[in-house]
Design a protein around this motif. Structure first.
Motif, PDB file in Angstrom:
ATOM      1  N   ASP A 188       0.800  -1.165  -0.025  1.00 35.60           N
ATOM      2  CA  ASP A 188       0.018   0.016   0.095  1.00 35.60           C
ATOM      3  C   ASP A 188       0.894   1.085   0.070  1.00 35.60           C
ATOM      4  OD1 ASP A 188      -2.267  -1.458   0.002  1.00 35.60           O
ATOM      5  OD2 ASP A 188      -2.509  -1.108   2.094  1.00 35.60           O
ATOM      6  N   GLN A 189       1.849   1.216   0.769  1.00 35.44           N
ATOM      7  CA  GLN A 189       2.902   2.397   0.724  1.00 35.44           C
ATOM      8  C   GLN A 189       3.609   2.818  -0.635  1.00 35.44           C
ATOM      9  OE1 GLN A 189       6.709   2.335   0.628  1.00 35.44           O
ATOM     10  NE2 GLN A 189       6.886   4.554   1.210  1.00 35.44           N
ATOM     11  N   GLN A 244       2.015   1.574  -3.355  1.00 37.79           N
ATOM     12  CA  GLN A 244       0.831   2.196  -4.253  1.00 37.79           C
ATOM     13  C   GLN A 244       0.795   3.702  -4.377  1.00 37.79           C
ATOM     14  OE1 GLN A 244      -0.710   0.543  -6.763  1.00 37.79           O
ATOM     15  NE2 GLN A 244      -0.965  -1.483  -6.182  1.00 37.79           N
ATOM     16  N   ALA A 245       0.815   4.082  -2.817  1.00 40.43           N
ATOM     17  CA  ALA A 245       0.885   5.659  -2.499  1.00 40.43           C
ATOM     18  C   ALA A 245       1.786   6.237  -3.495  1.00 40.43           C
ATOM     19  CB  ALA A 245       0.839   5.767  -1.299  1.00 40.43           C
ATOM     20  N   LYS A 302      -4.837  11.292  -4.521  1.00 38.01           N
ATOM     21  CA  LYS A 302      -5.150   9.742  -4.470  1.00 38.01           C
ATOM     22  C   LYS A 302      -4.157   9.363  -3.392  1.00 38.01           C
ATOM     23  CE  LYS A 302      -4.632   5.425  -6.720  1.00 38.01           C
ATOM     24  NZ  LYS A 302      -4.369   4.801  -8.030  1.00 38.01           N
ATOM     25  N   SER A 303      -2.925   9.922  -3.729  1.00 41.88           N
ATOM     26  CA  SER A 303      -1.791   9.397  -2.607  1.00 41.88           C
ATOM     27  C   SER A 303      -1.911  10.055  -1.204  1.00 41.88           C
ATOM     28  CB  SER A 303      -0.489   9.873  -3.009  1.00 41.88           C
ATOM     29  OG  SER A 303      -0.179  11.156  -2.882  1.00 41.88           O
ATOM     30  N   LEU A 307      -4.563   7.568   0.282  1.00 49.30           N
ATOM     31  CA  LEU A 307      -3.981   6.234   0.769  1.00 49.30           C
ATOM     32  C   LEU A 307      -2.980   6.301   2.080  1.00 49.30           C
ATOM     33  CD1 LEU A 307      -2.814   5.227  -2.842  1.00 49.30           C
ATOM     34  CD2 LEU A 307      -4.707   4.039  -1.472  1.00 49.30           C
ATOM     35  N   ASP A 317      -4.913   6.766   5.251  1.00 46.92           N
ATOM     36  CA  ASP A 317      -5.515   5.635   5.923  1.00 46.92           C
ATOM     37  C   ASP A 317      -4.517   4.540   6.398  1.00 46.92           C
ATOM     38  OD1 ASP A 317      -7.315   3.092   5.920  1.00 46.92           O
ATOM     39  OD2 ASP A 317      -5.757   2.580   4.449  1.00 46.92           O
ATOM     40  N   LEU A 318      -3.151   4.716   5.825  1.00 43.25           N
ATOM     41  CA  LEU A 318      -2.070   3.817   5.928  1.00 43.25           C
ATOM     42  C   LEU A 318      -1.426   4.312   7.452  1.00 43.25           C
ATOM     43  CD1 LEU A 318      -0.308   1.345   5.261  1.00 43.25           C
ATOM     44  CD2 LEU A 318       1.023   2.854   3.937  1.00 43.25           C
TER      45      LEU A 318
END
Length: 410
Positions: free
Chosen positions: A175-176, A178-179, A190-191, A194, A197-198
């Motif tokens: 997920d990191q 992807q961000a 978008k980042s 993400l 949330d992370l």
């Protein structure tokens, strides 16, 4: 009906680390079975639509692509039936790939990573981080996306192999990444979603947290939240320094601290530019007697600021070429530029000692852009020329292009 149900004997013969493509030699090597069934199996796989033949430059060699859904099903069944044999098969495939590398380095890296994750999860994660960062440094966004997708494709298999602690770390890392990929694609909002949330997850590990904090700082900076981004960068710096010397860390903490100093320098510089109202425009009166007189008056009025700036920029601030910079400089803006220079200065020795040769001049590059943002064109040009002429730590092609853009603005 699934091909695996229509031909169970074929599926059983495919208890191997099924590749995404193969020719006859590669298929025989990964099967490791001397049963004279390789050619017949390939024919039946084609008949049952497991695979598609591909055109190849060598007309004597047929190459086949495996359908992802069928590959996924075969691997799930094999792992569920015999986990030890499954791992041994991927080790065999990994060995084969090492000895017969794909001529495409990106494809080779993807294949190696796929097998390594299923052979040794921790080693695979280390390799994933190394590859992602390498592609990131050269801004190879397509390669970043492909290597990340390769890691994601192993997730369902790792769920059958690994414990919950590993899976939590692995999913948070993906997920990191992807961000970060979203950031490099310019998808800052978008980042930001993400990363918010992370960073709120109680399962986020101490070793990953500083990377998330710093990435969150990047997104906040790009969306104009300068003060919040500086706070995040400071948090990340404290976290990297805490992890320095610890075995529970991803990568070189000293080098990561240096890059966080650079991020802090960038944030202070951007805040100074915003506070001043943008980049300093070229003054058409410079060089005329009126311009020189105005600069001298500014020099006298701003004498205390010059003394302050000299601690961060050296003797260059006392040269007449620097004085036009003072026309749009007050104490707040001076302090912000000085803080930026201070962070670049702190990053420089850390990168020279702990970074790779390509990283040694990263702080100098940012310092050149700081001079340019201030309006000190002469010092900026000197640094840009030195960076382009660097031999011991030559710039990558991407960094060369960035420096040339800066050079053009001088």
């Amino acid at each position: 009906v699934s091909a695996t149900l229509a031909a169970p004997e074929v599926a059983e013969a495919l208890d191997v680390a099924v590749p995404d493509w193969f020719d006859a030699d590669r298929f025989a090597a990964i099967r490791q079975r001397d049963d004279n069934r390789t050619d017949g199996l390939i024919e039946r796989l084609n008949r049952y639509s497991f695979i598609n033949p591909l055109d190849d430059v060598d007309s004597d060699t047929l190459v086949y692509a495996v359908h992802p859904a069928e590959r996924d099903t075969l691997q799930r069944q094999f792992l569920a039936k015999d986990p030890e044999a499954f791992q041994a098969a991927h080790l065999n495939a990994l060995t084969y790939e090492e000895q017969h590398p794909d001529i495409n380095p990106f494809a080779h890296a993807q294949t190696m990573l796929y097998h390594l994750l299923l052979v040794d999860g921790d080693a695979g994660v280390d390799e994933l981080i190394f590859l992602f960062r390498s592609y990131q440094n050269d801004r190879q966004l397509a390669a970043m996306g492909r290597i990340l997708q390769t890691a994601v494709s192993t997730r369902h298999l790792l769920e059958q192999q690994q414990d919950d602690a590993f899976l939590t770390r692995f999913n948070n890392l993906l997920d990191q990444m992807q961000a970060r990929l979203a950031q490099f694609r310019g998808q800052w909002d978008k980042s930001l979603g993400l990363l918010n949330d992370l960073i709120s997850r109680p399962t986020l590990s101490d070793r990953l947290r500083p990377y998330v904090s710093r990435a969150l700082g990047y997104s906040l900076l790009q969306t104009g939240s300068y003060v919040e981004s500086i706070d995040r960068f400071r948090q990340a710096l404290d976290q990297f320094n805490t992890l320095a010397g610890s075995e529970d860390a991803y990568g070189n903490m000293e080098a990561e601290a240096a890059y966080t100093h650079i991020a802090l320098g960038n944030a202070h510089m951007q805040l100074a530019i915003s506070a001043r109202g943008g980049f300093r425009s070229v003054d058409l009166t410079r060089g005329s007697w009126l311009g020189r007189a105005s600069d001298f008056v500014g020099f006298l009025i701003s004498f205390p600021i010059l003394i302050y700036l000299s601690f961060y920029f050296g003797l260059s601030v006392w040269r007449p070429a620097f004085w036009p910079v003072l026309r749009q400089m007050d104490w707040i803006i001076a302090r912000l530029f000085a803080m930026g220079a201070s962070h670049y200065k702190q990053a420089d020795p850390l990168l020279e000692k702990h970074g790779t040769p390509a990283e040694w001049v990263a702080a100098d590059e940012r310092r050149a852009f700081l001079y340019l943002a201030m309006g000190n064109v002469e010092e900026a040009r000197k640094l840009f020329v030195r960076l382009l002429d660097e031999i011991e730590a030559p710039l990558s092609r991407y960094r060369q292009a960035t420096v040339r853009v800066g050079m053009a603005e001088t």
